[in-house]
Write a protein that holds these residues in place. Sequence first.
Motif, PDB file in Angstrom:
ATOM      1  N   ASP A 188      -5.172  -3.456  49.698  1.00  0.00           N
ATOM      2  CA  ASP A 188      -6.480  -2.808  49.556  1.00  0.00           C
ATOM      3  C   ASP A 188      -6.282  -1.292  49.729  1.00  0.00           C
ATOM      4  OD1 ASP A 188      -6.619  -2.076  52.275  1.00  0.00           O
ATOM      5  OD2 ASP A 188      -7.520  -3.993  52.813  1.00  0.00           O
ATOM      6  N   GLU A 189      -7.328  -0.549  49.413  1.00  0.00           N
ATOM      7  CA  GLU A 189      -7.178   0.913  49.343  1.00  0.00           C
ATOM      8  C   GLU A 189      -6.666   1.508  50.653  1.00  0.00           C
ATOM      9  OE1 GLU A 189     -10.497   3.082  47.808  1.00  0.00           O
ATOM     10  OE2 GLU A 189     -10.839   1.612  46.246  1.00  0.00           O
ATOM     11  N   ASP A 209     -11.119   1.281  51.665  1.00  0.00           N
ATOM     12  CA  ASP A 209     -12.102   0.518  50.906  1.00  0.00           C
ATOM     13  C   ASP A 209     -13.444   0.530  51.631  1.00  0.00           C
ATOM     14  OD1 ASP A 209     -11.903  -1.214  52.979  1.00  0.00           O
ATOM     15  OD2 ASP A 209     -10.744  -2.713  51.904  1.00  0.00           O
ATOM     16  N   THR A 267      -8.367   7.729  49.706  1.00  0.00           N
ATOM     17  CA  THR A 267      -9.171   7.995  48.512  1.00  0.00           C
ATOM     18  C   THR A 267     -10.288   8.966  48.872  1.00  0.00           C
ATOM     19  OG1 THR A 267      -8.723   5.801  47.639  1.00  0.00           O
ATOM     20  CG2 THR A 267     -10.663   6.940  46.775  1.00  0.00           C
TER      21      THR A 267
END
Lengths: 184, 270
Positions: free
Chosen positions: B25-26, B222, B255
């Motif tokens: 996952d991110e 995320d 991110t």
Amino acid sequence: MSQQDWMLMHRVAAGDEEAVGELYDRFGPLIYKVAWQFHPSHAEAEDAVQEIFVRLWKTADRFDPRRAKLVTWVMLIARRHLIDRLRRSSVRPSLIPLEGEPPPSGPDPDPGAPAQTTEFNTRIRKRLDELPELQRTVIERAYLQGYTLREISEQLEAPLGTIKSALSRGLARLRERAASDRAI
Amino acid sequence: MNPSTPMTREELLELAALDAYGLLDEYEAALFTRSFHHAPVGVQDEITRLQAEFASEEAILPDVEPATDLRRRVLGRVAAAVETETVGLAPLAMIGRSRPEPASMSSRRGLGASGQFWRAAAFALASAAIALAYVWMEARNRNELLWEYVIDRETQDLVHEELGPGFYDFLNNAACRKIVLRPEDDNVSMHAVLFVDDESGKGFLYAYGLDGRDCQLTAGGDDAVAAMFAHDFQCRGPIKGMLLNRITNDLAGLTWQITDVATGAIVLRS
């Protein structure tokens, strides 16, 4: 090579047709195989490959040769695109029925390539069957069907760490097995 | 695995395949990347080699070959996408090439007051010049003269007026990381670049096309993970520039995204 790859991706980012052609010559067939794995139909796979190359052009300037080799980066972009595409269509490829699950309900494979489909399923099934059940199930769901590890963790009611370990070990074993097959 | 400490070599090796296949996952992917950059060069080489082997592994891929004309269709599809984007940028390319048109022509195009038109054009030119200078700086490493060649004095003044003097410091700092944020919707004309100086922990955000919005810049993994950085700002014009503090090393690899506070929609993402 990494400097050449970096230059290639800068040319791709600039929309240089020759560079895009070189990128296709190096990775097009491999991307097609992965696309076909997610979308077992020539038309769907070809469409996905075209979309992936547009995405590669859009993201080419993000390639960092210090972080990954070009093949890793290209295939990561390809897989992410295919997983996104799969989630948008909400149809998962069910090439292999999972333990205790009904037969595949996804799109039918391309009728033009039934022999390839059968051969592929047989070969993959044989390799996967040699893995412990948890590793096999996690690989099928994550690698072949695009589920996230969190989703698989919830589906199997197993800790996330266990799922990650099973997937990592399963992929490593598959790779080792493939290497020994090639050596024979 | 403690999220505040880099992964060990063994942890990196265990997750190398998952990272290569995009299965983390991110948040984990960001932690993996951060740990990778902290690892000794020998371990980095080991990881990149292993990931390349996984990425090109055909053991569980079908033996299918693409049609021979797929190459031609791929090139055509990319060329069409390039053409579409070029057409979209054509007005920018024309700015400065021709003399201003008579007011009657401007009014026929429905552009409103000519002053507004030229101010908008100047903003667009400044934005294009910033992007161009950024690319040139990247390509030629540090060469202060390039900035002079690329942008004339008047445009430099405009950039200075809109973004403030801090922008030049970051643009000219070859050690800065540049994080490009792209629109979630390909049909809108907006972008942003976050310059990060890891040494000082300071950053500079340059954004274009967010006019009239109240925005929030965040960094995180995320959706399940709380943002590790958040900064609210308002955009009164097409170009926005601002200095940022506390861009710590913990944020490397995460991110970045800009959210429109009014709608809650993510408009730009790294």
